[in-house]
Design a protein around this motif. Structure first.
Motif, PDB file in Angstrom:
ATOM      1  N   GLY A  29       0.819  -1.195   0.000  1.00 23.36           N
ATOM      2  CA  GLY A  29       0.000   0.000   0.000  1.00 23.36           C
ATOM      3  C   GLY A  29       0.857   1.250   0.000  1.00 23.36           C
ATOM      4  O   GLY A  29       2.091   1.174   0.048  1.00 23.36           O
ATOM      5  N   ASP A  54      -5.301  -3.943  -5.056  1.00 25.47           N
ATOM      6  CA  ASP A  54      -5.788  -4.299  -3.719  1.00 25.47           C
ATOM      7  C   ASP A  54      -7.303  -4.436  -3.688  1.00 25.47           C
ATOM      8  O   ASP A  54      -7.849  -5.294  -2.974  1.00 25.47           O
ATOM      9  CB  ASP A  54      -5.324  -3.259  -2.689  1.00 25.47           C
ATOM     10  N   ASN A  68      -9.097  -7.878  -2.542  1.00 24.32           N
ATOM     11  CA  ASN A  68     -10.081  -7.876  -1.456  1.00 24.32           C
ATOM     12  C   ASN A  68     -11.408  -8.475  -1.902  1.00 24.32           C
ATOM     13  O   ASN A  68     -12.040  -9.244  -1.175  1.00 24.32           O
ATOM     14  CB  ASN A  68     -10.323  -6.454  -0.957  1.00 24.32           C
ATOM     15  N   ASP A 104     -12.207  -0.878   2.528  1.00 22.58           N
ATOM     16  CA  ASP A 104     -10.799  -1.011   2.932  1.00 22.58           C
ATOM     17  C   ASP A 104     -10.340   0.320   3.525  1.00 22.58           C
ATOM     18  O   ASP A 104     -10.246   1.328   2.823  1.00 22.58           O
ATOM     19  CB  ASP A 104      -9.935  -1.386   1.728  1.00 22.58           C
ATOM     20  N   GLY A 111      -7.555   2.072   4.344  1.00 24.95           N
ATOM     21  CA  GLY A 111      -6.122   2.237   4.164  1.00 24.95           C
ATOM     22  C   GLY A 111      -5.761   3.701   4.069  1.00 24.95           C
ATOM     23  O   GLY A 111      -6.408   4.555   4.683  1.00 24.95           O
ATOM     24  N   THR A 115      -9.791   5.396   1.807  1.00 26.19           N
ATOM     25  CA  THR A 115     -10.869   4.477   2.179  1.00 26.19           C
ATOM     26  C   THR A 115     -11.639   4.146   0.909  1.00 26.19           C
ATOM     27  O   THR A 115     -12.195   5.039   0.266  1.00 26.19           O
ATOM     28  CB  THR A 115     -11.810   5.105   3.217  1.00 26.19           C
ATOM     29  N   THR A 148     -11.944  -4.127   6.023  1.00 25.42           N
ATOM     30  CA  THR A 148     -10.567  -4.542   6.278  1.00 25.42           C
ATOM     31  C   THR A 148      -9.702  -3.293   6.376  1.00 25.42           C
ATOM     32  O   THR A 148     -10.181  -2.178   6.223  1.00 25.42           O
ATOM     33  CB  THR A 148     -10.073  -5.508   5.183  1.00 25.42           C
ATOM     34  N   GLY A 149      -8.419  -3.489   6.647  1.00 28.33           N
ATOM     35  CA  GLY A 149      -7.516  -2.338   6.767  1.00 28.33           C
ATOM     36  C   GLY A 149      -7.242  -1.978   8.212  1.00 28.33           C
ATOM     37  O   GLY A 149      -7.982  -2.365   9.138  1.00 28.33           O
ATOM     38  N   LYS A 170      -9.290  -8.536   9.022  1.00 23.86           N
ATOM     39  CA  LYS A 170      -8.011  -7.834   8.877  1.00 23.86           C
ATOM     40  C   LYS A 170      -7.075  -8.474   7.844  1.00 23.86           C
ATOM     41  O   LYS A 170      -6.253  -7.803   7.234  1.00 23.86           O
ATOM     42  CB  LYS A 170      -7.298  -7.779  10.240  1.00 23.86           C
ATOM     43  N   THR A 172      -6.882  -9.135   2.486  1.00 28.65           N
ATOM     44  CA  THR A 172      -6.065  -8.961   1.289  1.00 28.65           C
ATOM     45  C   THR A 172      -5.066 -10.096   1.131  1.00 28.65           C
ATOM     46  O   THR A 172      -4.890 -10.631   0.024  1.00 28.65           O
ATOM     47  CB  THR A 172      -5.324  -7.610   1.321  1.00 28.65           C
TER      48      THR A 172
END
Length: 264
Positions: A8, A109, A113, A129, A131, A134, A226-227, A245, A248
């Protein structure tokens, strides 16, 4: 063993799978200035600390949203593991039908996912996600990846407040417990965290309605998050069904299974 890289903008998450099971994972800072040798030495140390043998790695798979780091990791894979890495991109089998206007523009990603979430929870589905950005992705009950929404992540918003104002400080990203705050730090935390919660609820509600209109079976939409900040945001809203979590990394392992023996 399979070594999976999820790269990422902020972090690289590494996972080691043995017989399809995730046995170890680590999080490193994404650093474009690091060489393949520097990353290789770090990974060597991580393996040694956990009692793992690098020679047992049979394949490497990479998902990255940072193109500049891809060559570094491909070189690392060849030099330290003697394997040509599988890279998530055009031509890779995913099992999804990508309906994006230009499928090449979808972040690796997001696809990874979606593959994992669909395999675990079925469709229709929304994957969020949390990260650096978002992202929200919509997948139909027929494994069609429709697209979604990209919004600034909580950390981006926090950094912008600090960098673009004269007096506001950097703050820890945590829930202050109230919206009427009596000091600057809690006021910023309130705006950042509760503001993000509100955004997530609104976008999820709107996407659910759009997906429901396309779902002929009438099946309810499942929402998976997730993330790194998923747990923080999920605590204050009701629209998320599952926090996963390792989504990925699990998606990378599933895609590897679909593509092993067919390296480009």
């Amino acid at each position: 063993m399979l070594l999976a890289f999820d790269v990422g903008n902020t972090n690289i998450v590494l996972g080691v799978f043995k017989d399809g099971e995730l046995i170890q994972n680590w999080r490193l800072e994404t650093d474009n200035n690091k060489s393949a040798d520097e990353y290789g030495m770090v990974i060597n140390q991580l393996f040694t600390y956990e009692g793992l043998e690098t020679r047992e790695v049979k394949d490497v798979i990479i998902s990255t949203v940072v193109p500049s780091i891809l060559y570094t990791l491909q070189h690392l894979s060849m030099k330290y593991f003697h394997k040509r890495a599988i890279v998530i991109g055009p031509g890779i089998k995913t099992g999804l039908i990508v309906k994006y206007d230009n499928p090449k523009q979808v972040g690796a990603d997001r696809i990874v996912n979606a593959v994992a979430a669909y395999a675990k929870y079925g469709g229709p589905l929304i994957v969020i996600d949390f990260g650096t950005a978002t992202t929200f992705c919509a997948i139909t009950e027929n494994a069609e990846y429709l697209g979604g929404t990209i919004a600034p992540g909580v950390k981006i918003a926090s950094d912008a407040l600090f960098e673009k104002t004269a007096k506001l400080p950097k703050v820890e990203l945590e829930e202050p417990g109230h919206a009427i705050c009596k000091n600057t730090i809690e006021s910023m935390q309130s705006g950042l965290v509760y503001g993000h919660m509100g955004m997530v609820e609104y976008i999820t509600k709107k996407m659910k309605k759009e997906l429901a209109d396309l779902t002929k079976s009438g099946k309810e939409v499942t929402v998976v998050a997730t993330g790194g900040l998923a747990s923080l945001i999920e605590q204050g809203i009701d629209c998320i069904d599952h926090v996963d979590k390792m989504l990925t990394l699990e998606g990378l392992q599933l895609i590897y299974q679909k593509n092993k023996g067919h390296k480009k």
